[in-house]
Design a protein around this motif. Structure first.
Motif, PDB file in Angstrom:
ATOM      1  N   LEU A 103       0.781  -1.389   0.030  1.00 30.21           N
ATOM      2  CA  LEU A 103       0.072   0.089   0.039  1.00 30.21           C
ATOM      3  C   LEU A 103       0.766   1.194  -0.002  1.00 30.21           C
ATOM      4  O   LEU A 103       0.656   2.169  -0.792  1.00 30.21           O
ATOM      5  CB  LEU A 103      -0.827   0.175   1.109  1.00 30.21           C
ATOM      6  CG  LEU A 103      -2.257  -0.929   1.111  1.00 30.21           C
ATOM      7  CD1 LEU A 103      -2.870  -0.851   2.748  1.00 30.21           C
ATOM      8  CD2 LEU A 103      -3.268  -0.549  -0.157  1.00 30.21           C
ATOM      9  N   ILE A 104       2.103   1.306   0.947  1.00 33.66           N
ATOM     10  CA  ILE A 104       2.507   2.424   0.831  1.00 33.66           C
ATOM     11  C   ILE A 104       3.578   2.799  -0.403  1.00 33.66           C
ATOM     12  O   ILE A 104       3.417   3.781  -0.857  1.00 33.66           O
ATOM     13  CB  ILE A 104       4.004   2.250   1.953  1.00 33.66           C
ATOM     14  CG1 ILE A 104       3.395   2.372   3.410  1.00 33.66           C
ATOM     15  CG2 ILE A 104       5.071   3.294   1.861  1.00 33.66           C
ATOM     16  CD1 ILE A 104       4.095   1.920   4.440  1.00 33.66           C
ATOM     17  N   ALA A 105       3.908   1.643  -1.013  1.00 27.48           N
ATOM     18  CA  ALA A 105       4.456   1.764  -2.465  1.00 27.48           C
ATOM     19  C   ALA A 105       3.481   2.263  -3.445  1.00 27.48           C
ATOM     20  O   ALA A 105       3.753   3.156  -4.448  1.00 27.48           O
ATOM     21  CB  ALA A 105       5.084   0.422  -2.875  1.00 27.48           C
ATOM     22  N   SER A 106       2.419   1.575  -3.437  1.00 25.82           N
ATOM     23  CA  SER A 106       1.308   1.962  -4.433  1.00 25.82           C
ATOM     24  C   SER A 106       0.583   3.376  -4.399  1.00 25.82           C
ATOM     25  O   SER A 106       0.658   4.170  -5.212  1.00 25.82           O
ATOM     26  CB  SER A 106      -0.088   0.934  -4.173  1.00 25.82           C
ATOM     27  OG  SER A 106       0.476  -0.514  -4.403  1.00 25.82           O
ATOM     28  N   ILE A 107       0.311   3.816  -3.042  1.00 24.95           N
ATOM     29  CA  ILE A 107       0.017   5.154  -3.005  1.00 24.95           C
ATOM     30  C   ILE A 107       1.103   6.245  -3.313  1.00 24.95           C
ATOM     31  O   ILE A 107       0.716   7.245  -3.881  1.00 24.95           O
ATOM     32  CB  ILE A 107      -0.438   5.405  -1.424  1.00 24.95           C
ATOM     33  CG1 ILE A 107      -1.740   4.491  -1.020  1.00 24.95           C
ATOM     34  CG2 ILE A 107      -0.847   6.747  -1.075  1.00 24.95           C
ATOM     35  CD1 ILE A 107      -2.983   4.743  -1.929  1.00 24.95           C
TER      36      ILE A 107
END
Length: 472
Positions: A103-107
């Motif tokens: 999620l951190i990488a995607s956002i």
């Protein structure tokens, strides 16, 4: 960053004339905006005419190296210290950090795309700020919307600073054997240190101190990794008994699959605050030396990639150590007798004290702009009175609200999502619409992509706001 590669085929598809098109807007007032239609405005080399629009060799004076450092410094702020609590909102087993990292990488990738898009909008329109980009694309009559959003978001940033400083100085006093509550620590610090600094008329001498922030965050990430691997806070560890029971590690069974809980939206919205640097995107674009779109995208992709690694490292190490007990400010979980983390508190506190006025002045001056106070009427007396009012308001709220993760999630769900996802998409759609029949198929296709991210931001914001308010 992966999503930035989408601009490649879009760039190749754009072909138009080398002239500047003055496009009239609808409505009673006929405004115009100059858009350069050459494909090379969007990437690669450009003609001398295009350089007048997108900077090129005539851009700023900041080298790529210094620009990367400054952008990482702008992105990686105090918000990263609340991310372990975001993971703890839906999980309590170490494996929950795996989907959290995704999620951190995607956002972060989507945030990077929109950061790049804001720079490209400046290249298209000649805008020099977030607000002026809106004025040049959507219109001046509604420019107060992004303008007020930036001011309120800056207020949230100053509030987060005060909350962290109150907690940090209270812990530091305890380290040296003094029992001082966070309220007393915050009031004393505000009156004796922050207020005089915020009243300074020239803040240029404070800028170098912000360098300590990056060093402090790097040290904090390494120290947290050391404490995770040496087991100091695990059951029976040498420091486990030195923290309050509510802050001791609470590891359970809610692992990776728990990310499908609606509580995961708390972390998602916290990330919208953590990555929030977009109102400075025009400034960064204009200051980059030889600011071709290719160099701009490289700078954005690299700085956001480094920031993503920072975020993942601190979030994973903090959560894996304390699990479901991860505090809204992860430093609170560590013992005041822990000398390794004590240095981290000192570094963070030092950096925040001297960067606090930089954020505060942005809030104060933005407030004056929204009140339409002319610069010649901004006397020292008016500036000081407004400084007292804002500082008193921030301090009062910081004393009442103690959960940094709430400020991060609520601020991200509302203003963060708007500034990162929604406003850039609206501006880009208007920019392409203003091109009329000259707009290429690739531009129209990218509008759909940008609007999809805007819709995603609105959806995440609606659910995230509900989840954040539910924590009160």
């Amino acid at each position: 960053v992966l999503l930035l590669s989408l601009s490649g085929p879009i760039t190749d598809a754009r072909r138009a004339t080398n002239s500047l098109a003055s496009i009239p807007r609808g409505g009673a007032t006929k405004q115009s905006v100059a858009f350069h239609k050459d494909a090379r405005v969007w990437g690669g080399d450009a003609s001398s005419t295009a350089k007048e629009v997108r900077g090129g060799d005539g851009g700023g004076t900041s080298t790529m190296t210094s620009h990367l450092f400054n952008m990482v410094k702008a992105i990686v702020g105090v918000g990263v210290l609340s991310l372990p609590a975001g993971i703890a909102a839906f999980g309590d087993a170490p494996s929950a950090s795996i989907p959290a990292a995704i999620l951190i990488a995607s956002i972060g990738s989507i945030a990077a795309y929109n950061f790049s898009l804001l720079g490209r909008l400046c290249a298209m329109t000649g805008a020099t700020s977030y607000k002026s980009a809106w004025e040049e694309t959507v219109g001046a009559s509604t420019a107060w919307i992004p303008g007020s959003s930036c001011v309120i978001k800056t207020f949230f940033a100053v509030l987060a600073y005060s909350m962290v400083l109150g907690d940090t100085f209270s812990a530091l006093f305890e380290t040296f054997g003094f029992n001082v509550s966070r309220e007393k620590a915050l009031i004393g610090l505000t009156v004796t240190v922050l207020m005089p600094l915020c009243k300074l008329k020239d803040l240029s001498s404070l800028a170098p101190f912000s360098l300590v922030g990056i060093a402090g965050m790097l040290y904090t990430a390494l120290a947290m990794a050391v404490r995770f691997f040496d087991g100091s806070y695990a059951e029976g560890g040498k420091l486990a008994a030195d923290v309050a029971e509510s802050l001791r590690p609470a590891l359970g069974t809610k692992g990776a699959s728990a990310v499908f809980s609606s509580n995961a939206f708390i972390l998602i919205c916290m990330l919208s605050t953590a990555y929030m640097a977009h109102f400075n995107a025009p400034k960064f674009y204009l200051e980059l030396e030889n600011n071709t779109i290719a160099r701009w995208n490289t700078c954005v992709a690299t700085s956001f990639s480094i920031s993503i690694l920072f975020f993942i490292g601190i979030a994973a190490m903090g959560f894996s150590t304390f699990g479901g007990a991860s505090n809204g400010l992860i430093l609170n979980n560590y013992s005041t007798k822990d000398s390794l983390m004590g240095f981290s508190r000192v570094a963070v506190a030092f950096a925040l004290v001297f960067t606090y006025p930089l954020a505060f002045v942005g809030c104060r001056d933005g407030t004056l702009e929204m009140m339409q106070v002319p610069k010649e009427e901004r006397t020292d007396a008016k500036l000081n009175n407004l400084t007292y009012i804002i500082l008193a308001s921030v301090t009062a709220v910081a004393m009442k609200i103690t959960d940094l993760s709430f400020i991060m999630s609520f601020g991200g769900a509302t203003l963060g999502n708007a500034l990162i996802y929604v406003y850039p998409a609206i501006m880009f759609r208007s920019a392409v619409k203003n091109l009329g029949d000259d707009a290429t198929a690739a531009q129209k296709l990218e509008v759909k992509l940008a609007m999809a991210f805007a819709a995603l931001g609105i959806g995440m914001g609606a659910i995230g706001t509900k989840m954040a308010l539910g924590k009160l």
